[in-house]
Write an enzyme that holds these catalytic residues in place. Sequence first.
Site, short mmCIF file in Angstrom:
data_model
loop_
_atom_site.label_atom_id
_atom_site.label_comp_id
_atom_site.label_asym_id
_atom_site.label_seq_id
_atom_site.Cartn_x
_atom_site.Cartn_y
_atom_site.Cartn_z
N SER A 141 -28.67 -1.35 7.12
CA SER A 141 -27.95 -0.32 7.88
C SER A 141 -28.72 0.99 7.79
O SER A 141 -29.92 1.00 7.50
CB SER A 141 -26.53 -0.19 7.33
N ASN A 142 -28.06 2.11 8.05
CA ASN A 142 -28.71 3.42 7.97
C ASN A 142 -27.68 4.46 7.50
O ASN A 142 -26.52 4.13 7.29
CB ASN A 142 -29.32 3.80 9.33
#
Length: 217
Positions: free
Chosen positions: A30-31
């Site tokens: 993810s980020n």
Amino acid sequence: LLTQQDFAGETVLITAGPTREELDPVRYISNHSSGKMGYALARAAVQRGARVMLISGPTCLEPPSGVELVAVESARQMYAAVMARVPECSVVIKAAAVADYRPLVRAEGKIKKQGDLLTIELAKNPDILAGLGQLQQRPLLVGFAAETADLQVNAAAKLAAKNLDMIVANDVSQEGAGFNVSTNIARLLFRDCRVEPFELMSKQELAELILGRVREL
Ligand code: CTP
């Protein structure tokens, strides 16, 4: 009650937050997106009288009252949720930080620890915004560009490549801008090559500004 209802009659679709791309039942890629920019846009659009669909990846935020929240996890789920609703919309604002790649294989069971190096093969995700730009009957499209170098050049290239009306460019390496903070330093780029740079401001203020430009367009 005190806000001018300049979006009355419009249906605005906003995407927000990160996407999660699962590796196995317990892990994902993810980020650092918090979703704050997209949620600020959703809040502002509702207050200005729009019907708002907020398609959100996982965040810790409370959805603004009055929005229709659609919770998704992966980029492919976000793609499906956006495409199913876009025919109803006059404006789409894509603030989400969509993962460009996902693990090619999602393991059924937890991946066990093995040697010193582990290689994960990634497959490209669909580009939701580029897909919207190619629709025959497309809504007004606003994209975001998160950059760490060559901000204006890269953002202008995305505006053209994805066939957008406007792009909100932010240098996420600057303090007070980008992921996981409540402020942003943005510049707006338009199809006619106009560029409007802004100083540091809250994401809520920037949301109001963006909607103002959308209204003009
Ligand atoms: N976007 C999208 N679908 C993707 C990737 C990005 O809809 N698979 C959208 C984002 O929501 C954003 C815009 O495209 O509005 C630009 O995203 P960004 O991550 O800055 O650019 P990319 O096109 O992914 O290019 P790069 O990562 O190489 O900078």
